[in-house]
Write a protein that holds these residues in place. Structure first.
Motif, PDB file in Angstrom:
ATOM      1  N   ILE A  24       0.847  -1.196   0.000  1.00  0.00           N
ATOM      2  CA  ILE A  24       0.000   0.000   0.000  1.00  0.00           C
ATOM      3  C   ILE A  24       0.880   1.243   0.000  1.00  0.00           C
ATOM      4  N   ARG A  25       1.854   1.259   0.902  1.00  0.00           N
ATOM      5  CA  ARG A  25       2.743   2.417   1.027  1.00  0.00           C
ATOM      6  C   ARG A  25       3.522   2.654  -0.260  1.00  0.00           C
ATOM      7  N   LYS A  26       4.060   1.590  -0.841  1.00  0.00           N
ATOM      8  CA  LYS A  26       4.841   1.720  -2.077  1.00  0.00           C
ATOM      9  C   LYS A  26       3.973   2.210  -3.234  1.00  0.00           C
ATOM     10  N   SER A  27       2.713   1.739  -3.291  1.00  0.00           N
ATOM     11  CA  SER A  27       1.827   2.190  -4.373  1.00  0.00           C
ATOM     12  C   SER A  27       1.550   3.684  -4.280  1.00  0.00           C
ATOM     13  N   LEU A  28       1.654   4.219  -3.060  1.00  0.00           N
ATOM     14  CA  LEU A  28       1.451   5.653  -2.847  1.00  0.00           C
ATOM     15  C   LEU A  28       2.758   6.441  -2.972  1.00  0.00           C
ATOM     16  N   LYS A  29       3.856   5.706  -3.232  1.00  0.00           N
ATOM     17  CA  LYS A  29       5.179   6.317  -3.390  1.00  0.00           C
ATOM     18  C   LYS A  29       5.564   7.152  -2.165  1.00  0.00           C
ATOM     19  N   MET A  30       5.344   6.560  -0.982  1.00  0.00           N
ATOM     20  CA  MET A  30       5.658   7.253   0.268  1.00  0.00           C
ATOM     21  C   MET A  30       6.735   6.500   1.033  1.00  0.00           C
ATOM     22  N   THR A  31       7.535   7.261   1.764  1.00  0.00           N
ATOM     23  CA  THR A  31       8.463   6.644   2.697  1.00  0.00           C
ATOM     24  C   THR A  31       7.667   6.168   3.905  1.00  0.00           C
ATOM     25  N   GLN A  32       8.280   5.351   4.729  1.00  0.00           N
ATOM     26  CA  GLN A  32       7.607   4.911   5.954  1.00  0.00           C
ATOM     27  C   GLN A  32       7.242   6.112   6.828  1.00  0.00           C
ATOM     28  N   ALA A  33       8.145   7.063   6.934  1.00  0.00           N
ATOM     29  CA  ALA A  33       7.900   8.248   7.762  1.00  0.00           C
ATOM     30  C   ALA A  33       6.724   9.070   7.231  1.00  0.00           C
TER      31      ALA A  33
END
Length: 103
Positions: free
Chosen positions: A39-48
């Motif tokens: 999910i996070r990668k699909s949104l192109k976001m870092t963990q932070a």
């Protein structure tokens, strides 16, 4: 587009039936597992950024992605909504300066 509208109307009909007492209950089907990293990668976001955008602790995101912990049911529900409609979640959680929240 018409199919999405029909799905939404069907969902509203179910809610109306429940509120009118025509349906005994409403069962939510939550996934047993959620791919937080996907999910996070699909949104192109870092963990932070993912954690601060959606209100999770950074440690929780790291533990979920590392397989050391599993999101509880409420977090899985929230993550499912984020995966399906992240813009709606962001709009609901982040008000613009000078804009009143709906609390």
């Amino acid at each position: 587009m018409a199919n999405m509208f029909n799905d939404m109307m069907s969902g509203l009909d179910e809610v109306d039936a429940f509120l009118a007492g025509k349906t005994a209950g409403y069962k939510v089907n939550l996934p047993a597992e959620v791919d937080v990293k996907g999910i996070r990668k699909s949104l192109k976001m870092t963990q932070a950024r993912f954690s601060s955008t959606f209100g999770f602790s950074l440690d929780a995101v790291k533990h979920w992605e590392g397989g050391r912990r599993t999101p509880e049911s409420s977090a899985r529900a929230f993550l499912t909504v984020i995966a399906r409609n992240p813009n709606a979640v962001i709009a609901a959680l982040h008000t613009q300066p000078g804009q009143l929240s709906s609390k």
